[in-house]
Design an enzyme around this catalytic site. Structure first.
Site, PDB file in Angstrom:
ATOM      1  N   GLY A   1       0.902  -0.253   0.624  1.00 24.12           N
ATOM      2  CA  GLY A   1      -0.218   0.079   0.205  1.00 24.12           C
ATOM      3  C   GLY A   1       0.751   1.041  -0.277  1.00 24.12           C
TER       4      GLY A   1
ATOM      5  N   GLY B   1       1.159   5.655   1.259  1.00 26.23           N
ATOM      6  CA  GLY B   1       0.407   6.450   1.793  1.00 26.23           C
ATOM      7  C   GLY B   1       0.970   7.634   1.926  1.00 26.23           C
ATOM      8  N   LYS B   2      -0.355   8.897   2.206  1.00 28.24           N
ATOM      9  CA  LYS B   2       0.469  10.581   1.765  1.00 28.24           C
ATOM     10  C   LYS B   2       1.930  10.408   2.142  1.00 28.24           C
ATOM     11  CE  LYS B   2      -2.532  10.588   5.014  1.00 28.24           C
ATOM     12  NZ  LYS B   2      -3.108  10.190   5.636  1.00 28.24           N
ATOM     13  N   PHE B   3       3.285   9.888   2.786  1.00 26.75           N
ATOM     14  CA  PHE B   3       3.601  10.517   3.307  1.00 26.75           C
ATOM     15  C   PHE B   3       5.430   9.194   2.514  1.00 26.75           C
ATOM     16  CE2 PHE B   3       1.971  12.275   6.433  1.00 26.75           C
ATOM     17  CZ  PHE B   3       2.750  13.260   5.889  1.00 26.75           C
TER      18      PHE B   3
ATOM     19  N   VAL C   1       4.558   0.575   2.064  1.00 30.58           N
ATOM     20  CA  VAL C   1       4.493  -0.072   2.799  1.00 30.58           C
ATOM     21  C   VAL C   1       4.941  -1.034   1.805  1.00 30.58           C
ATOM     22  CG1 VAL C   1       3.322  -1.634   4.211  1.00 30.58           C
ATOM     23  CG2 VAL C   1       2.646   0.924   4.562  1.00 30.58           C
TER      24      VAL C   1
ATOM     25  N   LYS D   1       6.687  -0.782   6.971  1.00 26.91           N
ATOM     26  CA  LYS D   1       6.572   1.214   6.586  1.00 26.91           C
ATOM     27  C   LYS D   1       7.737   2.077   6.857  1.00 26.91           C
ATOM     28  CE  LYS D   1       2.566   4.548   7.128  1.00 26.91           C
ATOM     29  NZ  LYS D   1       1.287   4.888   8.836  1.00 26.91           N
TER      30      LYS D   1
ATOM     31  N   ASP E   1      -7.647   9.782  11.833  1.00 25.16           N
ATOM     32  CA  ASP E   1      -8.723   8.985  11.136  1.00 25.16           C
ATOM     33  C   ASP E   1      -9.204   8.182  10.858  1.00 25.16           C
ATOM     34  OD1 ASP E   1      -7.325   9.694   7.726  1.00 25.16           O
ATOM     35  OD2 ASP E   1      -6.027   8.943   8.255  1.00 25.16           O
TER      36      ASP E   1
HETATM   37  P1  ADP Z   1      -0.335   6.136   5.967  1.00 24.87           P
HETATM   38  O1  ADP Z   1      -0.197   7.582   6.973  1.00 24.87           O
HETATM   39  O2  ADP Z   1       0.690   6.662   4.822  1.00 24.87           O
HETATM   40  O3  ADP Z   1      -1.850   6.610   5.341  1.00 24.87           O
HETATM   41  P2  ADP Z   1      -1.130   3.701   6.230  1.00 24.87           P
HETATM   42  O4  ADP Z   1      -0.311   3.154   7.665  1.00 24.87           O
HETATM   43  O5  ADP Z   1      -2.445   3.416   6.719  1.00 24.87           O
HETATM   44  O6  ADP Z   1      -0.298   4.887   6.025  1.00 24.87           O
HETATM   45  O7  ADP Z   1      -0.549   2.875   5.263  1.00 24.87           O
HETATM   46  C1  ADP Z   1      -1.107   2.390   3.917  1.00 24.87           C
HETATM   47  C2  ADP Z   1      -1.419   1.645   3.362  1.00 24.87           C
HETATM   48  O8  ADP Z   1      -0.565   0.717   3.289  1.00 24.87           O
HETATM   49  C3  ADP Z   1      -2.691   0.704   3.846  1.00 24.87           C
HETATM   50  O9  ADP Z   1      -3.827   1.367   3.302  1.00 24.87           O
HETATM   51  C4  ADP Z   1      -2.787  -0.799   4.118  1.00 24.87           C
HETATM   52  O10 ADP Z   1      -3.653  -0.550   2.520  1.00 24.87           O
HETATM   53  C5  ADP Z   1      -1.310  -1.010   3.595  1.00 24.87           C
HETATM   54  N1  ADP Z   1      -0.956  -1.733   5.151  1.00 24.87           N
HETATM   55  C6  ADP Z   1      -0.558  -1.060   5.740  1.00 24.87           C
HETATM   56  N2  ADP Z   1       0.320  -1.391   7.052  1.00 24.87           N
HETATM   57  C7  ADP Z   1      -0.224  -2.899   6.745  1.00 24.87           C
HETATM   58  C8  ADP Z   1      -0.086  -4.210   7.352  1.00 24.87           C
HETATM   59  N3  ADP Z   1      -0.153  -4.106   8.835  1.00 24.87           N
HETATM   60  N4  ADP Z   1       0.204  -4.833   6.311  1.00 24.87           N
HETATM   61  C9  ADP Z   1      -0.864  -5.017   4.782  1.00 24.87           C
HETATM   62  N5  ADP Z   1      -0.653  -4.041   4.647  1.00 24.87           N
HETATM   63  C10 ADP Z   1      -0.723  -3.234   5.789  1.00 24.87           C
HETATM   64 MG    MG Z   2      -3.766   5.817   6.232  1.00 27.99          MG
HETATM   65 MG    MG Z   3      -0.842   8.242   8.271  1.00 25.38          MG
END
Ligand code: ADP
Ligand code: MG
Ligand code: MG
Length: 263
Positions: free
Chosen positions: A14, A16-18, A21, A36, A124
């Site tokens: 995945g 995200g903004k910054f 993952v 991440k 969030d």
């Molecule tokens: P951000 O702060 O940039 O939004 P997230 O922590 O929400 O980052 O992670 C972004 C994406 O990565 C999630 O929406 C998901 O798709 C994937 N992801 C994050 N953590 C996990 C995890 N523990 N297992 C599987 N996918 C993950």
């Molecule tokens: Mg997120």
């Molecule tokens: Mg975040």
């Protein structure tokens, strides 16, 4: 140790903004994790790590396994959620049966109640940040905007995702009840398959959040039970002092009717 010494990096999970993952596999144990990676200069990473550690005692929170630091980035090695994001499951399903919605929502409320009891506001809550285990259990993720607040303290910065943001967050004086509102936006989407507040512009969306009344007489609500509508109404209450708490949600008749008693 560098992260590459201990893990083999795999596919992207995945973005995200910054950061991004990625899947990663421990060279020692062969166990898969999610990593991440957050670029440095992002001071909030320390807070994100600290809050995840603080909340490690609940099965509904994504567990932080270890943290690595190199010249450019921090790497947060987390428990892998192989079931992916709730948002993607929702997109596939359309709307959920009340039985399924109530069970997901109860599990979400248990973890939100835990966060609130631990003095944390997530800020969030949305289905992009709710992940699923292999067996379909939810895990709350992404503590990047989370804040620890003392009893009675309130927050003022605008944070969160526009469609899920509580009206008091727009005004700039809020606390834990803001998470309950966001969860209510999610519950609306689980029950009828669409978000409650929409707008052609950010201004129009925020206006709807501040003043639009839900129309439970409309077509899409006719197949939804009265207790479900009653709970949603108590959650999407603009006066946050009058809004239901996580604990009260958990003893609401709709939740009790559709979920197994575990205590
Ligand atoms: P951000 O702060 O940039 O939004 P997230 O922590 O929400 O980052 O992670 C972004 C994406 O990565 C999630 O929406 C998901 O798709 C994937 N992801 C994050 N953590 C996990 C995890 N523990 N297992 C599987 N996918 C993950
Ligand atoms: Mg997120
Ligand atoms: Mg975040």
């Amino acid at each position: 140790n560098k992260i590459e010494d201990d893990y083999v990096m795999g596919e992207a999970l995945g973005k995200g903004k910054f950061g991004s993952v990625f899947l990663c596999r421990s060279k020692v144990t062969g166990v898969d994790f999610a990593c991440k990676t957050l670029p440095k200069g992002e001071e909030t990473v320390h807070k994100e790590v600290e809050i995840m550690q603080h909340l490690s005692g609940h099965p509904g929170v994504v567990t932080l396994h270890s943290v690595y630091e190199d010249a450019e980035s921090f790497h947060l090695v987390m428990e892998l959620c192989p079931g992916g994001r709730l948002i993607d499951e929702m997109t596939k399903e359309g709307s959920y049966s009340e039985h399924k919605a109530a069970n997901i929502f109860k599990d979400l409320m248990l973890v939100i109640q835990y966060c609130h009891d631990m003095g944390v506001v997530h800020r969030d809550i949305k289905p992009e940040n709710i992940l699923l285990t292999a067996s379909g259990k939810i895990k709350l993720a992404d503590f990047g905007l989370a804040m620890r607040i003392a009893n009675g303290q309130s927050l003022s910065g605008l944070a969160g995702s526009p469609a899920y943001v509580a009206p008091e967050v727009l005004i700039g004086d809020y606390g834990q009840k803001a998470d309950i509102w966001s969860a209510g936006v999610l519950l609306h989407a689980l029950l009828v398959g669409v978000l409650p507040f929409q707008g052609d512009s950010l201004e129009a969306l925020f206006e709807a959040i501040k003043s639009m009344k839900l129309d439970f007489h409309s077509e899409k609500w006719q197949s939804v039970s009265k207790p479900a509508r009653d709970l949603l109404d108590r959650i999407l209450t603009r006066d946050f002092a009058a809004r239901i708490t996580a604990e009260e949600v958990l003893s609401h008749p709709w939740i009790l009717f559709y979920t197994e008693r575990t205590l």
